[in-house]
Design a protein around this motif. Structure first.
Motif, PDB file in Angstrom:
ATOM      1  N   THR A  12     -53.894  63.775  43.061  1.00 47.22           N
ATOM      2  CA  THR A  12     -52.514  64.202  42.862  1.00 47.22           C
ATOM      3  C   THR A  12     -51.543  63.389  43.698  1.00 47.22           C
ATOM      4  N   GLU A  13     -51.839  63.204  44.963  1.00 41.95           N
ATOM      5  CA  GLU A  13     -50.933  62.468  45.836  1.00 41.95           C
ATOM      6  C   GLU A  13     -50.959  60.976  45.553  1.00 41.95           C
ATOM      7  N   GLY A  14     -52.064  60.482  45.054  1.00 39.44           N
ATOM      8  CA  GLY A  14     -52.195  59.047  44.862  1.00 39.44           C
ATOM      9  C   GLY A  14     -51.859  58.576  43.472  1.00 39.44           C
ATOM     10  N   ILE A  15     -52.796  58.693  42.565  1.00 41.03           N
ATOM     11  CA  ILE A  15     -52.659  58.093  41.241  1.00 41.03           C
ATOM     12  C   ILE A  15     -51.561  58.767  40.428  1.00 41.03           C
ATOM     13  N   GLY A  19     -49.218  55.840  41.078  1.00 40.67           N
ATOM     14  CA  GLY A  19     -49.863  54.867  40.208  1.00 40.67           C
ATOM     15  C   GLY A  19     -51.056  54.227  40.890  1.00 40.67           C
ATOM     16  N   GLN A  20     -51.784  53.440  40.133  1.00 42.17           N
ATOM     17  CA  GLN A  20     -53.024  52.855  40.646  1.00 42.17           C
ATOM     18  C   GLN A  20     -52.786  51.793  41.706  1.00 42.17           C
ATOM     19  N   VAL A  21     -51.674  51.110  41.650  1.00 44.76           N
ATOM     20  CA  VAL A  21     -51.421  50.029  42.595  1.00 44.76           C
ATOM     21  C   VAL A  21     -51.116  50.577  43.993  1.00 44.76           C
ATOM     22  N   TRP A  22     -50.313  51.633  44.088  1.00 44.20           N
ATOM     23  CA  TRP A  22     -49.878  52.180  45.371  1.00 44.20           C
ATOM     24  C   TRP A  22     -50.724  53.358  45.842  1.00 44.20           C
ATOM     25  N   ILE A  25     -52.204  53.366  49.501  1.00 41.67           N
ATOM     26  CA  ILE A  25     -51.266  53.684  50.578  1.00 41.67           C
ATOM     27  C   ILE A  25     -51.178  55.190  50.766  1.00 41.67           C
ATOM     28  N   SER A  26     -51.186  55.922  49.674  1.00 41.26           N
ATOM     29  CA  SER A  26     -51.176  57.378  49.756  1.00 41.26           C
ATOM     30  C   SER A  26     -52.457  57.895  50.392  1.00 41.26           C
ATOM     31  N   ALA A  27     -53.586  57.320  50.036  1.00 43.28           N
ATOM     32  CA  ALA A  27     -54.862  57.732  50.643  1.00 43.28           C
ATOM     33  C   ALA A  27     -54.872  57.426  52.136  1.00 43.28           C
ATOM     34  N   PHE A  28     -54.282  56.310  52.536  1.00 43.40           N
ATOM     35  CA  PHE A  28     -54.179  55.981  53.953  1.00 43.40           C
ATOM     36  C   PHE A  28     -53.308  56.994  54.685  1.00 43.40           C
ATOM     37  N   GLY A  29     -52.195  57.380  54.069  1.00 47.32           N
ATOM     38  CA  GLY A  29     -51.318  58.395  54.673  1.00 47.32           C
ATOM     39  C   GLY A  29     -52.012  59.735  54.820  1.00 47.32           C
ATOM     40  N   CYS A  30     -52.752  60.150  53.791  1.00 52.24           N
ATOM     41  CA  CYS A  30     -53.514  61.400  53.878  1.00 52.24           C
ATOM     42  C   CYS A  30     -54.579  61.307  54.969  1.00 52.24           C
ATOM     43  N   GLY A  31     -55.190  60.146  55.098  1.00 58.64           N
ATOM     44  CA  GLY A  31     -56.177  59.940  56.153  1.00 58.64           C
ATOM     45  C   GLY A  31     -55.566  60.029  57.537  1.00 58.64           C
ATOM     46  N   LEU A  32     -54.341  59.538  57.691  1.00 59.45           N
ATOM     47  CA  LEU A  32     -53.656  59.649  58.980  1.00 59.45           C
ATOM     48  C   LEU A  32     -53.365  61.099  59.337  1.00 59.45           C
ATOM     49  N   VAL A  33     -53.001  61.901  58.342  1.00 59.68           N
ATOM     50  CA  VAL A  33     -52.744  63.322  58.595  1.00 59.68           C
ATOM     51  C   VAL A  33     -54.029  64.023  59.021  1.00 59.68           C
ATOM     52  N   ILE A  34     -55.131  63.742  58.343  1.00 59.70           N
ATOM     53  CA  ILE A  34     -56.416  64.335  58.705  1.00 59.70           C
ATOM     54  C   ILE A  34     -56.847  63.850  60.098  1.00 59.70           C
ATOM     55  N   ALA A  35     -56.607  62.585  60.411  1.00 57.51           N
ATOM     56  CA  ALA A  35     -56.942  62.053  61.732  1.00 57.51           C
ATOM     57  C   ALA A  35     -56.120  62.742  62.824  1.00 57.51           C
ATOM     58  N   PHE A  36     -54.856  63.030  62.539  1.00 56.83           N
ATOM     59  CA  PHE A  36     -54.030  63.754  63.503  1.00 56.83           C
ATOM     60  C   PHE A  36     -54.594  65.146  63.755  1.00 56.83           C
ATOM     61  N   GLY A  37     -54.970  65.846  62.692  1.00 58.73           N
ATOM     62  CA  GLY A  37     -55.578  67.165  62.850  1.00 58.73           C
ATOM     63  C   GLY A  37     -56.880  67.102  63.626  1.00 58.73           C
ATOM     64  N   ASN A  38     -57.655  66.061  63.404  1.00 60.08           N
ATOM     65  CA  ASN A  38     -58.901  65.881  64.140  1.00 60.08           C
ATOM     66  C   ASN A  38     -58.626  65.639  65.623  1.00 60.08           C
ATOM     67  N   PRO A  64     -53.106  69.614  46.405  1.00 62.34           N
ATOM     68  CA  PRO A  64     -52.494  68.380  46.923  1.00 62.34           C
ATOM     69  C   PRO A  64     -52.138  68.510  48.403  1.00 62.34           C
ATOM     70  N   MET A  65     -52.165  67.398  49.117  1.00 60.45           N
ATOM     71  CA  MET A  65     -51.949  67.407  50.563  1.00 60.45           C
ATOM     72  C   MET A  65     -50.579  67.965  50.939  1.00 60.45           C
ATOM     73  N   THR A  66     -49.532  67.586  50.229  1.00 61.16           N
ATOM     74  CA  THR A  66     -48.196  68.078  50.578  1.00 61.16           C
ATOM     75  C   THR A  66     -48.090  69.576  50.388  1.00 61.16           C
ATOM     76  N   ILE A  67     -48.685  70.100  49.337  1.00 59.29           N
ATOM     77  CA  ILE A  67     -48.664  71.549  49.104  1.00 59.29           C
ATOM     78  C   ILE A  67     -49.470  72.262  50.175  1.00 59.29           C
ATOM     79  N   ALA A  68     -50.622  71.713  50.528  1.00 60.90           N
ATOM     80  CA  ALA A  68     -51.451  72.326  51.571  1.00 60.90           C
ATOM     81  C   ALA A  68     -50.736  72.329  52.912  1.00 60.90           C
ATOM     82  N   MET A  69     -50.030  71.250  53.216  1.00 59.68           N
ATOM     83  CA  MET A  69     -49.328  71.181  54.500  1.00 59.68           C
ATOM     84  C   MET A  69     -48.183  72.185  54.559  1.00 59.68           C
ATOM     85  N   VAL A  70     -47.468  72.351  53.478  1.00 58.63           N
ATOM     86  CA  VAL A  70     -46.266  73.186  53.498  1.00 58.63           C
ATOM     87  C   VAL A  70     -46.572  74.652  53.199  1.00 58.63           C
TER      88      VAL A  70
END
Length: 92
Positions: A12-15, A19-22, A25-38, A64-70
């Motif tokens: 949901t957050e990515g493709i 879209g497939q090209v960007w 970057i969304s997966a990297f951002g989600c990974g940063l949020v999970i890393a912060f929680g860790n 989706p990550m944004t819905i889960a966060m909010v």
């Protein structure tokens, strides 16, 4: 015959959103949020983390990550982990 599949945070957050090209970057951002929680939960006792975030893996896999966060309180949980005094939990 495989059952129902929910769109996870990467789909949901990515493709769907970027879209497939960007999507990486969304997966990297989600990974940063999970890393912060860790990181904010690193010094807390494992039992405390298990009790406070028992449903979190299911939420992150199906929402989706944004819905889960909010709306599901993941951001508030990370904030509470961050401000929790470590000394009190380690003594008990």
């Amino acid at each position: 015959m495989l059952g129902n599949f929910n769109a996870s945070l990467f789909a949901t957050e990515g493709i769907a959103s970027l879209g497939q090209v960007w999507a990486p970057i969304s997966a990297f951002g989600c990974g940063l949020v999970i890393a912060f929680g860790n990181r904010v939960s690193a010094d807390l006792p494992p039992r405390f983390i298990l009790v406070s975030a028992g449903i979190l893996p299911q939420v992150l896999l199906n929402v989706p990550m944004t819905i889960a966060m909010v709306t599901h309180g993941v951001a508030i949980l990370f904030l509470l982990w961050w401000i929790t005094p470590r000394e009190i939990l380690l003594e008990g």
